[in-house]
Design a protein around this motif. Structure first.
Motif, PDB file in Angstrom:
ATOM      1  N   MET A 106      -5.164   5.832   8.185  1.00 16.82           N
ATOM      2  CA  MET A 106      -3.801   5.720   7.720  1.00 16.82           C
ATOM      3  C   MET A 106      -3.788   4.859   6.456  1.00 16.82           C
ATOM      4  O   MET A 106      -4.499   3.871   6.368  1.00 16.82           O
ATOM      5  CB  MET A 106      -2.943   5.095   8.820  1.00 16.82           C
ATOM      6  CG  MET A 106      -1.486   4.957   8.441  1.00 16.82           C
ATOM      7  SD  MET A 106      -0.459   4.319   9.785  1.00 16.82           S
ATOM      8  CE  MET A 106       0.012   5.841  10.541  1.00 16.82           C
ATOM      9  N   LYS A 107      -2.960   5.240   5.496  1.00 19.75           N
ATOM     10  CA  LYS A 107      -2.860   4.519   4.230  1.00 19.75           C
ATOM     11  C   LYS A 107      -1.648   3.591   4.223  1.00 19.75           C
ATOM     12  O   LYS A 107      -0.703   3.778   4.988  1.00 19.75           O
ATOM     13  CB  LYS A 107      -2.750   5.505   3.070  1.00 19.75           C
ATOM     14  CG  LYS A 107      -4.005   6.332   2.897  1.00 19.75           C
ATOM     15  CD  LYS A 107      -3.903   7.183   1.655  1.00 19.75           C
ATOM     16  CE  LYS A 107      -5.153   8.017   1.562  1.00 19.75           C
ATOM     17  NZ  LYS A 107      -5.891   7.802   0.376  1.00 19.75           N
ATOM     18  N   VAL A 108      -1.668   2.624   3.334  1.00 19.37           N
ATOM     19  CA  VAL A 108      -0.559   1.684   3.179  1.00 19.37           C
ATOM     20  C   VAL A 108       0.737   2.436   2.908  1.00 19.37           C
ATOM     21  O   VAL A 108       1.788   2.113   3.464  1.00 19.37           O
ATOM     22  CB  VAL A 108      -0.867   0.666   2.054  1.00 19.37           C
ATOM     23  CG1 VAL A 108       0.372  -0.119   1.672  1.00 19.37           C
ATOM     24  CG2 VAL A 108      -2.003  -0.258   2.470  1.00 19.37           C
ATOM     25  N   SER A 109       0.674   3.467   2.085  1.00 21.24           N
ATOM     26  CA  SER A 109       1.877   4.231   1.736  1.00 21.24           C
ATOM     27  C   SER A 109       2.530   4.889   2.950  1.00 21.24           C
ATOM     28  O   SER A 109       3.727   5.183   2.928  1.00 21.24           O
ATOM     29  CB  SER A 109       1.563   5.289   0.681  1.00 21.24           C
ATOM     30  OG  SER A 109       0.591   6.192   1.171  1.00 21.24           O
ATOM     31  N   ASP A 110       1.770   5.110   4.019  1.00 16.78           N
ATOM     32  CA  ASP A 110       2.317   5.714   5.228  1.00 16.78           C
ATOM     33  C   ASP A 110       3.168   4.737   6.030  1.00 16.78           C
ATOM     34  O   ASP A 110       3.983   5.160   6.850  1.00 16.78           O
ATOM     35  CB  ASP A 110       1.191   6.233   6.132  1.00 16.78           C
ATOM     36  CG  ASP A 110       0.382   7.340   5.477  1.00 16.78           C
ATOM     37  OD1 ASP A 110       0.971   8.136   4.723  1.00 16.78           O
ATOM     38  OD2 ASP A 110      -0.838   7.401   5.726  1.00 16.78           O
ATOM     39  N   ALA A 111       2.984   3.435   5.820  1.00 13.64           N
ATOM     40  CA  ALA A 111       3.666   2.438   6.635  1.00 13.64           C
ATOM     41  C   ALA A 111       4.631   1.539   5.860  1.00 13.64           C
ATOM     42  O   ALA A 111       5.549   0.970   6.435  1.00 13.64           O
ATOM     43  CB  ALA A 111       2.636   1.556   7.341  1.00 13.64           C
ATOM     44  N   MET A 112       4.450   1.410   4.554  1.00 16.16           N
ATOM     45  CA  MET A 112       5.205   0.432   3.762  1.00 16.16           C
ATOM     46  C   MET A 112       6.686   0.763   3.681  1.00 16.16           C
ATOM     47  O   MET A 112       7.114   1.888   3.889  1.00 16.16           O
ATOM     48  CB  MET A 112       4.625   0.345   2.358  1.00 16.16           C
ATOM     49  CG  MET A 112       4.905   1.578   1.509  1.00 16.16           C
ATOM     50  SD  MET A 112       4.083   1.445  -0.087  1.00 16.16           S
ATOM     51  CE  MET A 112       4.928   2.747  -0.990  1.00 16.16           C
ATOM     52  N   THR A 113       7.468  -0.260   3.343  1.00 15.81           N
ATOM     53  CA  THR A 113       8.889  -0.105   3.055  1.00 15.81           C
ATOM     54  C   THR A 113       9.018   0.153   1.562  1.00 15.81           C
ATOM     55  O   THR A 113       8.509  -0.627   0.752  1.00 15.81           O
ATOM     56  CB  THR A 113       9.659  -1.383   3.442  1.00 15.81           C
ATOM     57  OG1 THR A 113       9.515  -1.588   4.841  1.00 15.81           O
ATOM     58  CG2 THR A 113      11.125  -1.285   3.076  1.00 15.81           C
ATOM     59  N   SER A 141      -1.412  -8.631  -3.114  1.00 11.14           N
ATOM     60  CA  SER A 141      -0.947  -7.250  -3.157  1.00 11.14           C
ATOM     61  C   SER A 141      -2.021  -6.301  -2.641  1.00 11.14           C
ATOM     62  O   SER A 141      -3.189  -6.670  -2.507  1.00 11.14           O
ATOM     63  CB  SER A 141      -0.575  -6.862  -4.587  1.00 11.14           C
ATOM     64  OG  SER A 141      -1.720  -6.883  -5.421  1.00 11.14           O
ATOM     65  N   VAL A 142      -1.580  -5.090  -2.361  1.00  8.28           N
ATOM     66  CA  VAL A 142      -2.456  -3.977  -2.014  1.00  8.28           C
ATOM     67  C   VAL A 142      -1.977  -2.768  -2.797  1.00  8.28           C
ATOM     68  O   VAL A 142      -0.872  -2.768  -3.337  1.00  8.28           O
ATOM     69  CB  VAL A 142      -2.445  -3.670  -0.490  1.00  8.28           C
ATOM     70  CG1 VAL A 142      -3.111  -4.780   0.291  1.00  8.28           C
ATOM     71  CG2 VAL A 142      -1.040  -3.428   0.019  1.00  8.28           C
ATOM     72  N   LYS A 143      -2.803  -1.761  -2.849  1.00 11.02           N
ATOM     73  CA  LYS A 143      -2.427  -0.500  -3.504  1.00 11.02           C
ATOM     74  C   LYS A 143      -1.886   0.464  -2.458  1.00 11.02           C
ATOM     75  O   LYS A 143      -2.246   0.390  -1.283  1.00 11.02           O
ATOM     76  CB  LYS A 143      -3.643   0.130  -4.196  1.00 11.02           C
ATOM     77  CG  LYS A 143      -4.257  -0.726  -5.263  1.00 11.02           C
ATOM     78  CD  LYS A 143      -3.515  -0.591  -6.553  1.00 11.02           C
ATOM     79  CE  LYS A 143      -4.129  -1.506  -7.580  1.00 11.02           C
ATOM     80  NZ  LYS A 143      -4.427  -0.973  -8.808  1.00 11.02           N
ATOM     81  N   GLU A 144      -1.059   1.397  -2.913  1.00  9.10           N
ATOM     82  CA  GLU A 144      -0.462   2.395  -2.020  1.00  9.10           C
ATOM     83  C   GLU A 144      -1.509   3.179  -1.236  1.00  9.10           C
ATOM     84  O   GLU A 144      -1.302   3.516  -0.080  1.00  9.10           O
ATOM     85  CB  GLU A 144       0.336   3.426  -2.828  1.00  9.10           C
ATOM     86  CG  GLU A 144       1.492   2.898  -3.591  1.00  9.10           C
ATOM     87  CD  GLU A 144       2.058   3.967  -4.507  1.00  9.10           C
ATOM     88  OE1 GLU A 144       3.242   4.319  -4.308  1.00  9.10           O
ATOM     89  OE2 GLU A 144       1.329   4.462  -5.389  1.00  9.10           O
ATOM     90  N   ASP A 145      -2.632   3.471  -1.889  1.00 10.70           N
ATOM     91  CA  ASP A 145      -3.632   4.319  -1.248  1.00 10.70           C
ATOM     92  C   ASP A 145      -4.720   3.532  -0.510  1.00 10.70           C
ATOM     93  O   ASP A 145      -5.687   4.103  -0.016  1.00 10.70           O
ATOM     94  CB  ASP A 145      -4.257   5.290  -2.247  1.00 10.70           C
ATOM     95  CG  ASP A 145      -4.912   4.601  -3.429  1.00 10.70           C
ATOM     96  OD1 ASP A 145      -4.773   3.365  -3.559  1.00 10.70           O
ATOM     97  OD2 ASP A 145      -5.561   5.298  -4.228  1.00 10.70           O
ATOM     98  N   ASP A 146      -4.542   2.195  -0.393  1.00 15.02           N
ATOM     99  CA  ASP A 146      -5.489   1.399   0.387  1.00 15.02           C
ATOM    100  C   ASP A 146      -5.372   1.767   1.867  1.00 15.02           C
ATOM    101  O   ASP A 146      -4.316   2.185   2.342  1.00 15.02           O
ATOM    102  CB  ASP A 146      -5.217  -0.101   0.228  1.00 15.02           C
ATOM    103  CG  ASP A 146      -5.674  -0.643  -1.117  1.00 15.02           C
ATOM    104  OD1 ASP A 146      -6.365   0.078  -1.865  1.00 15.02           O
ATOM    105  OD2 ASP A 146      -5.324  -1.802  -1.416  1.00 15.02           O
ATOM    106  N   VAL A 147      -6.437   1.559   2.595  1.00 17.34           N
ATOM    107  CA  VAL A 147      -6.457   1.804   4.035  1.00 17.34           C
ATOM    108  C   VAL A 147      -5.650   0.705   4.718  1.00 17.34           C
ATOM    109  O   VAL A 147      -5.812  -0.481   4.414  1.00 17.34           O
ATOM    110  CB  VAL A 147      -7.913   1.833   4.555  1.00 17.34           C
ATOM    111  CG1 VAL A 147      -7.956   1.961   6.064  1.00 17.34           C
ATOM    112  CG2 VAL A 147      -8.687   2.956   3.884  1.00 17.34           C
TER     113      VAL A 147
END
Length: 142
Positions: free
Chosen positions: A1-8, A78-84
């Motif tokens: 799952m990627k960060v973009s799947d969970a972030m606000t 920070s993290v990137k959108e596509d980070d795990v």
């Protein structure tokens, strides 16, 4: 799952010159305890409700002062959108924080990842583990 799947992705922002009062009112309106501070399209700091309590209320500062006086600046975690997502939660644990700013490849703000987001989309077991690591005393404090 990627960060973009969970972030606000719906994130209110502030400018460094916005007053502490304006930012606190924004937090109340959007029911959020964190607001990234953005200047020229880049995140230059983050302010939390806790920052306002400790750096403004406790010190008797004016609510009309700029938010730059209350924000956490320096290195914004920070993290990137596509980070795990697992790597992002590890970063939270390692730095003992409950939220990370999410950036795209160009370095622009695209969201916030909080422990609540992780709980909703990644599972209670991972949140429990991350929270336990965040809550442990750092090596310097021991």
């Amino acid at each position: 799952m990627k960060v973009s799947d969970a972030m606000t992705t719906q994130v209110s922002i502030a400018r460094p010159t916005d007053s502490i009062r304006q930012v606190a009112q924004t937090m109340a309106q959007v029911e959020s305890g964190v607001v990234p501070v953005v200047e020229d399209g880049k995140v230059v700091g983050v302010v939390t409700d806790r920052d306002i309590v400790l750096r403004v209320v406790a010190e008797g500062r004016s609510f009309d002062s700029p938010i730059s006086e209350a924000m956490s600046d320096g290195e914004v975690l920070s993290v990137k959108e596509d980070d795990v997502l697992a790597d992002a939660t590890a970063k939270m644990a390692n730095h003992q924080v409950r939220r990370l700013v999410v950036l795209n490849d160009a370095g622009a703000l695209t969201g916030i990842l909080s422990l609540g987001d992780v709980a909703k989309d990644y599972g209670a077991k991972q949140v429990g583990k991350t929270l336990e690591e965040i809550s442990q005393e750092s090596d310097e404090a021991q």
